[in-house]
Design a protein around this motif. Structure first.
Motif, PDB file in Angstrom:
ATOM      1  N   VAL A 115      61.614  23.485  31.973  1.00  3.54           N
ATOM      2  CA  VAL A 115      60.721  24.544  31.494  1.00  3.54           C
ATOM      3  C   VAL A 115      59.506  23.935  31.434  1.00  3.54           C
ATOM      4  O   VAL A 115      58.486  24.884  32.212  1.00  3.54           O
ATOM      5  N   GLU A 116      59.043  22.858  30.790  1.00  2.00           N
ATOM      6  CA  GLU A 116      57.663  22.513  30.905  1.00  2.00           C
ATOM      7  C   GLU A 116      57.187  22.161  32.291  1.00  2.00           C
ATOM      8  O   GLU A 116      56.030  22.527  32.513  1.00  2.00           O
ATOM      9  N   LEU A 117      57.901  21.684  33.101  1.00  2.00           N
ATOM     10  CA  LEU A 117      57.678  21.430  34.329  1.00  2.00           C
ATOM     11  C   LEU A 117      57.144  22.767  35.242  1.00  2.00           C
ATOM     12  O   LEU A 117      56.272  22.682  35.856  1.00  2.00           O
ATOM     13  N   GLU A 118      58.063  23.482  34.798  1.00  2.00           N
ATOM     14  CA  GLU A 118      57.706  25.123  35.655  1.00  2.00           C
ATOM     15  C   GLU A 118      56.348  25.521  35.146  1.00  2.00           C
ATOM     16  O   GLU A 118      55.675  26.229  35.768  1.00  2.00           O
ATOM     17  N   GLN A 119      56.192  25.611  33.877  1.00  2.00           N
ATOM     18  CA  GLN A 119      55.017  26.185  33.136  1.00  2.00           C
ATOM     19  C   GLN A 119      53.712  25.343  33.601  1.00  2.00           C
ATOM     20  O   GLN A 119      52.794  25.867  34.089  1.00  2.00           O
ATOM     21  N   LEU A 120      53.943  24.075  33.996  1.00  2.00           N
ATOM     22  CA  LEU A 120      52.704  23.175  34.653  1.00  2.00           C
ATOM     23  C   LEU A 120      52.737  23.620  35.781  1.00  2.00           C
ATOM     24  O   LEU A 120      51.334  23.754  36.284  1.00  2.00           O
ATOM     25  N   ARG A 121      53.396  23.701  36.615  1.00  2.00           N
ATOM     26  CA  ARG A 121      53.283  24.038  38.053  1.00  2.00           C
ATOM     27  C   ARG A 121      52.706  25.383  38.526  1.00  2.00           C
ATOM     28  O   ARG A 121      51.888  25.605  38.929  1.00  2.00           O
ATOM     29  N   MET A 122      53.277  26.417  37.265  1.00  2.00           N
ATOM     30  CA  MET A 122      52.615  27.728  37.368  1.00  2.00           C
ATOM     31  C   MET A 122      50.990  27.448  37.016  1.00  2.00           C
ATOM     32  O   MET A 122      50.152  28.321  37.769  1.00  2.00           O
ATOM     33  N   ARG A 123      50.494  26.840  35.846  1.00  2.00           N
ATOM     34  CA  ARG A 123      49.150  26.553  35.353  1.00  2.00           C
ATOM     35  C   ARG A 123      48.600  25.719  36.701  1.00  2.00           C
ATOM     36  O   ARG A 123      47.071  26.214  36.947  1.00  2.00           O
ATOM     37  N   GLN A 124      48.980  24.972  37.520  1.00  2.00           N
ATOM     38  CA  GLN A 124      48.492  24.192  38.507  1.00  2.00           C
ATOM     39  C   GLN A 124      48.026  25.148  39.660  1.00  2.00           C
ATOM     40  O   GLN A 124      46.845  25.227  40.122  1.00  2.00           O
ATOM     41  N   SER A 172      47.527  28.418  39.102  1.00  2.00           N
ATOM     42  CA  SER A 172      46.409  29.365  38.845  1.00  2.00           C
ATOM     43  C   SER A 172      45.149  28.537  38.775  1.00  2.00           C
ATOM     44  O   SER A 172      44.002  29.253  39.314  1.00  2.00           O
ATOM     45  N   VAL A 173      45.036  27.268  38.458  1.00  2.00           N
ATOM     46  CA  VAL A 173      43.756  26.541  38.301  1.00  2.00           C
ATOM     47  C   VAL A 173      43.409  26.268  40.048  1.00  2.00           C
ATOM     48  O   VAL A 173      42.223  26.514  40.168  1.00  2.00           O
ATOM     49  N   GLU A 174      44.441  26.070  40.846  1.00  2.00           N
ATOM     50  CA  GLU A 174      43.918  26.016  42.058  1.00  2.00           C
ATOM     51  C   GLU A 174      43.333  27.388  42.877  1.00  2.00           C
ATOM     52  O   GLU A 174      42.356  27.057  43.591  1.00  2.00           O
ATOM     53  N   ARG A 175      43.884  28.286  42.541  1.00  2.00           N
ATOM     54  CA  ARG A 175      43.430  29.540  42.887  1.00  2.00           C
ATOM     55  C   ARG A 175      41.866  29.697  42.396  1.00  2.00           C
ATOM     56  O   ARG A 175      41.210  30.359  43.042  1.00  2.00           O
ATOM     57  N   GLU A 176      41.563  29.582  41.214  1.00  2.00           N
ATOM     58  CA  GLU A 176      40.282  29.653  40.423  1.00  2.00           C
ATOM     59  C   GLU A 176      39.394  28.664  41.160  1.00  2.00           C
ATOM     60  O   GLU A 176      38.138  29.212  41.416  1.00  2.00           O
ATOM     61  N   ILE A 177      39.681  27.569  41.410  1.00  2.00           N
ATOM     62  CA  ILE A 177      38.691  26.678  41.882  1.00  2.00           C
ATOM     63  C   ILE A 177      38.485  27.297  43.662  1.00  2.00           C
ATOM     64  O   ILE A 177      37.282  27.124  43.948  1.00  2.00           O
ATOM     65  N   LYS A 202      31.505  24.692  36.166  1.00  2.00           N
ATOM     66  CA  LYS A 202      32.758  25.400  35.874  1.00  2.00           C
ATOM     67  C   LYS A 202      33.897  24.656  36.888  1.00  2.00           C
ATOM     68  O   LYS A 202      35.042  24.281  36.484  1.00  2.00           O
ATOM     69  N   LYS A 203      33.325  24.467  38.132  1.00  2.00           N
ATOM     70  CA  LYS A 203      34.220  23.766  38.984  1.00  2.00           C
ATOM     71  C   LYS A 203      34.593  22.505  38.602  1.00  2.00           C
ATOM     72  O   LYS A 203      35.870  22.044  38.668  1.00  2.00           O
ATOM     73  N   LYS A 204      33.763  21.536  38.168  1.00  2.00           N
ATOM     74  CA  LYS A 204      34.170  20.180  37.634  1.00  2.00           C
ATOM     75  C   LYS A 204      34.987  20.287  36.582  1.00  2.00           C
ATOM     76  O   LYS A 204      35.914  19.455  36.484  1.00  2.00           O
TER      77      LYS A 204
END
Length: 491
Positions: free
Chosen positions: A207-216, A218-223, A275-277
């Motif tokens: 579950v933790e791994l799946e949440q981290l991948r979802m956050r990853q 999301s962050v990549e999209r924002e960058i 913000k990107k940094k």
């Protein structure tokens, strides 16, 4: 429709068999000489998908059957394999793909394009040796070919239930899926308490791994979005500078606009860069955590596999326990669909059977023959009996004669609608529990009411018809060697 002849070739052996207009007896003094094989090859030559017998594989045979239609046209059907058949009529040849185009083919033979009739006509005029003498109003005719009286009645009377039937099929499909889900849910619950399958720590890590991948993600999209904004702002900045605009101040001084003196734009770009940094640092931390968990899992899996290898069952149990399934909710959905299915089927039956002259005509004919055969009358047989599913009370000769009465009624009703004469094919009418007196009663009906029909009987017994074309099988069905010079002519 009249079968005039059938040519059969299997390897180096062949035979051409001629049929007459009236009664044809496929006869042998002993069993297992090929009577049933010949009957089934006739059906195969007509395009039906029928099972082969032990001695001959139908898909390896070459068959050519000659048929005279009620219009007077002669048709030749040639079949060399299980997936296609050719029809030759008046010099024009047409090829049909089987089984997909079998109804299109049979529409030429039976003078109708009604699917309900075409799907059930064989069950009316053909009595199979194994299933035919127990097939009353629904069930298997032969192989995968079925018969259903409701479909036949709808076809003859022209009633349309296509939307309800499609709905019933969808419900049946959903029911099948839900029943499988229910079985899986029961199995899941039976193993969920097993300590060997409940790996809580591993589940948490997953579950933790799946949440981290979802956050990853999301962050990549924002960058990526910030990069696009920075690029856009810089391009706008350069565009304005390239225009070499002049701005006149209040004191009359003219100032050239450059990318450095555009107020606020540089600040916006610097804010986006900052913000990107921050996001890049967060992304690096997330990736580091993902890598750490994956390394731990690889290490644990390596240690486990060192001591013991996980069986397929154990792996399945671990996966199935992780799936959330509610037995009660699934069972409620099954109950709901079963109730809906019952209602739809009742609607189909009501449309098929009520206010239907075909039902009344079938009933009157069945009562007539049942009375003659000594198995019932109008007092003991009701119209509902036409659609009965209870065959437990019918055994032996009673069932044999009841099936005969029903099918003769089907044939007569079909002939009135189609305006043609159907062949009547009976494989082994003398059942084990049917004495000669009962056989004589059935044959008398054929002699009296079906004089204009071609009758084909396969049996080891003779029958008392005034004129019979006897096709005798002495040792085997194909007993003639193929002539080499004629091989090309028949192919």
């Amino acid at each position: 429709m009249l079968i005039k002849s059938i040519y059969i070739r299997d390897g180096l052996f062949e035979r051409n068999i001629t049929m007459e207009d009236g009664v044809n007896l496929i006869f042998s003094k002993k069993n297992s000489r090929g009577k049933t094989t010949l009957v089934r090859l006739m059906l195969y030559a007509l395009g039906y998908s029928v099972p082969s017998t032990k001695k001959i594989k139908f898909e390896k045979c070459f068959t050519k059957i000659e048929i005279v239609l009620d219009t007077g046209n002669t048709v030749f059907l040639t079949r060399e394999n299980s997936y296609s058949i050719s029809l030759l009529c008046d010099g024009v040849e047409e090829i049909y793909v089987l089984p997909e185009q079998i109804c299109t083919l049979h529409s030429k033979l039976f003078n109708t394009d009604n699917i309900d009739i075409l799907n059930n006509v064989l069950g009316a005029f053909y009595f199979d040796q194994e299933k035919g003498w127990t097939l009353l109003n629904r069930g298997v005719v032969i192989g995968s070919i079925h018969f259903n009286i409701d479909e036949l009645v709808r076809g003859i009377s022209g009633k349309d239930c296509s939307e309800l039937i499609a709905r019933e099929k969808r419900i049946s499909s959903d029911l099948s899926k839900y029943r499988q889900m229910f079985s899986i849910a029961q199995y899941r619950d039976s193993v969920s308490g097993d300590s060997l399958t409940a790996d809580t720590y591993q589940e948490k890590k997953n579950v933790e791994l799946e949440q981290l991948r979802m956050r990853q993600s999301s962050v990549e999209r924002e960058i990526r979005r910030i990069n696009q904004s920075i690029t856009g702002n810089k391009k706008f900045q350069e565009f304005v500078a390239d225009m070499k605009l002049l701005i006149k101040t209040e004191d009359g001084q003219c100032i050239t606009v450059t990318k450095d003196n555009i107020v606020g734009l540089n600040d916006s770009i610097e804010l986006l860069v900052a913000k990107k940094k921050i996001l890049s640092c967060e992304l690096a931390e997330i990736v580091s955590k993902i890598d750490k968990i994956m390394r731990e899992q690889e290490k644990e899996n390596g240690q486990i596999s060192f001591f013991e290898s996980e069986s397929i069952v154990e792996a399945f149990d671990k996966k199935i326990v992780a799936i959330p399934m509610n037995q009660v909710a699934i069972k409620n959905e099954i109950d709901k669909l079963e109730k809906e299915q019952k209602q739809v089927r009742e609607q189909i039956a009501k449309i098929s059977r009520s206010d239907n002259d075909v039902v009344l005509s079938l009933y009157n004919t069945i009562v007539k023959y049942a009375t003659e055969l000594g198995i019932g009358d109008s007092e003991s047989i009701t119209q509902k009996y036409l659609f009965t599913s209870n065959l437990k009370e019918l055994t032996g000769a009673v069932l044999h004669k009841t099936v005969f009465a029903f099918k003769m009624a089907y044939i007569l009703e079909l002939e009135k609608h189609l305006k043609i004469k159907l062949p009547i094919i009976l494989d082994s009418p003398s059942g084990k529990e049917v004495d000669q007196e009962n056989i004589e009663l059935m044959m008398n009906i054929l002699k009296r009411d079906f004089q204009e029909n071609q009758i084909i009987i396969a049996s080891i017994y003779d029958y008392s018809f005034s004129k019979v074309n006897k096709v005798e099988l002495v040792d085997q069905l194909l007993n003639q060697m193929i002539a080499v010079e004629n091989a090309d002519e028949n192919s």
